[in-house]
Design a protein around this motif. Structure first.
Motif, mmCIF file in Angstrom:
data_model
loop_
_atom_site.group_PDB
_atom_site.id
_atom_site.type_symbol
_atom_site.label_atom_id
_atom_site.label_comp_id
_atom_site.label_asym_id
_atom_site.label_seq_id
_atom_site.Cartn_x
_atom_site.Cartn_y
_atom_site.Cartn_z
ATOM 1 N N VAL A 226 0.844 -1.203 0.000
ATOM 2 C CA VAL A 226 0.000 0.000 0.000
ATOM 3 C C VAL A 226 0.876 1.249 0.000
ATOM 4 N N SER A 227 1.887 1.271 0.864
ATOM 5 C CA SER A 227 2.794 2.427 0.930
ATOM 6 C C SER A 227 3.539 2.612 -0.381
ATOM 7 N N ARG A 228 4.021 1.523 -0.941
ATOM 8 C CA ARG A 228 4.765 1.604 -2.199
ATOM 9 C C ARG A 228 3.878 2.101 -3.337
ATOM 10 N N SER A 229 2.672 1.576 -3.401
ATOM 11 C CA SER A 229 1.754 1.978 -4.472
ATOM 12 C C SER A 229 1.353 3.435 -4.356
ATOM 13 N N LEU A 325 -11.874 -10.227 -5.634
ATOM 14 C CA LEU A 325 -10.783 -9.344 -6.048
ATOM 15 C C LEU A 325 -11.089 -7.910 -5.656
ATOM 16 N N ALA A 326 -10.084 -7.232 -5.102
ATOM 17 C CA ALA A 326 -10.223 -5.813 -4.786
ATOM 18 C C ALA A 326 -9.014 -5.089 -5.362
ATOM 19 N N GLU A 327 -9.288 -4.026 -6.096
ATOM 20 C CA GLU A 327 -8.202 -3.266 -6.741
ATOM 21 C C GLU A 327 -7.865 -2.048 -5.897
ATOM 22 N N THR A 338 -9.349 -1.786 4.951
ATOM 23 C CA THR A 338 -10.500 -1.543 4.069
ATOM 24 C C THR A 338 -10.384 -2.355 2.796
ATOM 25 N N LEU A 339 -9.171 -2.449 2.258
ATOM 26 C CA LEU A 339 -8.960 -3.230 1.037
ATOM 27 C C LEU A 339 -9.320 -4.699 1.279
ATOM 28 N N VAL A 360 -15.281 -9.311 -8.697
ATOM 29 C CA VAL A 360 -14.470 -8.103 -8.536
ATOM 30 C C VAL A 360 -15.282 -7.079 -7.765
ATOM 31 N N TYR A 361 -14.709 -6.544 -6.714
ATOM 32 C CA TYR A 361 -15.405 -5.552 -5.901
ATOM 33 C C TYR A 361 -15.582 -4.255 -6.694
#
Length: 377
Positions: A226-229, A325-327, A338-339, A360-361
């Motif tokens: 998450v931090s990297r993205s 799947l959650a993007e 939350t993801l 897919v969410y």
């Protein structure tokens, strides 16, 4: 270069100049050497008795009998001593003579003769030899007798110093070898500790059955991704799924069959993972995959491959995968928890259908979320 490439003289850097210097330090003159040469017949005439007297006293000393060991060895040692005494009165105390003294020291060190016993033996031999020379004092002047005794003492000290050169060098070599062994042991221990630490770290981070990461490590990887993205404005996808009918397999066929299904899942996940991906056993029959720089559409392709591989290797055809799947999109600023909730909701939507499902969410959420169906293969 190996020690076997050099003589003892060369190893200890004993030169003719060094031999002369040591004679000078002991004030051993050519006249005294000549005096000893002249006294040689006196000693040789009674050499066997001198040898017997020496060993009679020596074997009474503490530790000496144990070093000698047996009667045959004692007999050989007596012969060696007789040869030594002959050379002691011959001279000329040159390089060959010194080489033989160095070897005597090396041999005694190797068989474990302690320096204190060696010095005591020298003292005994010196006393016996000087006593033999004094016994001839009635036939010669006191001055000659004293000169012979003084010269003998100097030559024996000359010998003793060279003998102890090899003793000391052997100790230095032992210390050096011990240091090398210790350094090698330290390096090996460091590697062992490193490998063991790595192994323990892996054991602490991995699920023992499937070999996938455990839940704690999964969260570490997820927070890092998450931090990297967010920093790089990259999209990634989270795949969350569990096994349909898994409890039934356990109840009917037993836990061994259930474990085989879980192992099959781990195998299938590892086959679809890229180097940068993370596969984890979230708990029980729930699994997660983190797919960096992967959109939901791309993740669906990965899920299709996962389903196909799992279906080919699973021992239980009734077990299917319900996948959510959650993007992760950087602009939304959602957190890891939350993801996971998004992927979990999509997964529960898949579970409402039979067979393998991928959901897919979307913002519309369940039940109107976009659904992709892959039938059993």
């Amino acid at each position: 270069m190996r020690p076997t490439d050099f003589t003892l003289n060369e190893q200890l850097r004993i030169t003719t100049h060094e031999i002369s210097r040591r004679k000078h330090l002991l004030d051993l003159t050519d006249d005294e050497i000549k005096t000893l040469n002249e006294a040689k017949p006196i000693i040789l005439s009674d050499l066997e008795n001198i040898t017997n007297l020496f060993y009679k006293e020596l074997v009474e000393m503490e530790g000496a009998p144990q070093l000698i060991g047996d009667a045959e060895t004692l007999h050989r040692l007596k012969n060696y001593l007789q040869r030594y005494v002959r050379t002691l009165f011959e001279g000329p105390y040159d390089m060959d003579y010194v080489q033989s003294r160095l070897r005597i020291g090396l041999v005694h060190k190797r068989i474990g003769v302690p320096p204190k016993l060696y010095i005591a033996a020298y003292k005994i031999l010196s006393r016996i030899l000087r006593g033999k020379l004094r016994s001839e004092s009635k036939k010669i002047s006191c001055e000659v007798c004293s000169g012979r005794s003084g010269a003998l003492e100097k030559v024996m000290l000359f010998d003793l110093v060279f003998v102890f050169d090899t003793f000391i060098q052997s100790l230095v070599n032992e210390v050096s070898q011990s240091k090398q062994n210790l350094e090698e042991y330290a390096r090996e221990l460091e590697v062992t500790v490193h490998n063991r630490t790595k192994q323990l770290k892996e054991q602490a981070s991995k699920d023992g059955l499937t070999g996938l990461f455990n839940q704690r490590t999964f969260f570490e990887h997820l927070r890092a991704e998450v931090s990297r993205s967010q920093r790089r404005a990259d999209t990634f996808s989270l795949c969350y799924f569990d096994l349909d009918n898994f409890k039934k397999v356990n109840d009917i066929h037993g836990h061994q069959q259930g474990d085989e299904v879980l192992i099959a899942v781990g195998t299938a996940i590892n086959k679809v993972l890229r180097q940068e991906d993370t596969g984890a056993r979230y708990g029980g029959d729930e699994f997660c995959i983190i797919l960096p720089q992967t959109s939901a559409e791309q993740a669906k392709i990965v899920c299709k491959r996962l389903i196909k591989i799992f279906s080919e290797i699973t021992p239980q055809e009734s077990v299917t995968l319900s996948i959510g799947l959650a993007e992760f999109i950087p602009d939304t600023n959602i957190d890891p928890d939350t993801l996971i909730k998004h992927a979990d909701k999509a997964m529960y939507s898949s579970k409402k259908q039979s067979g393998h499902y991928v959901t897919v969410y979307t913002d519309e959420l369940i039940p109107s979320a976009k659904k992709v169906f892959y039938p059993n293969i």
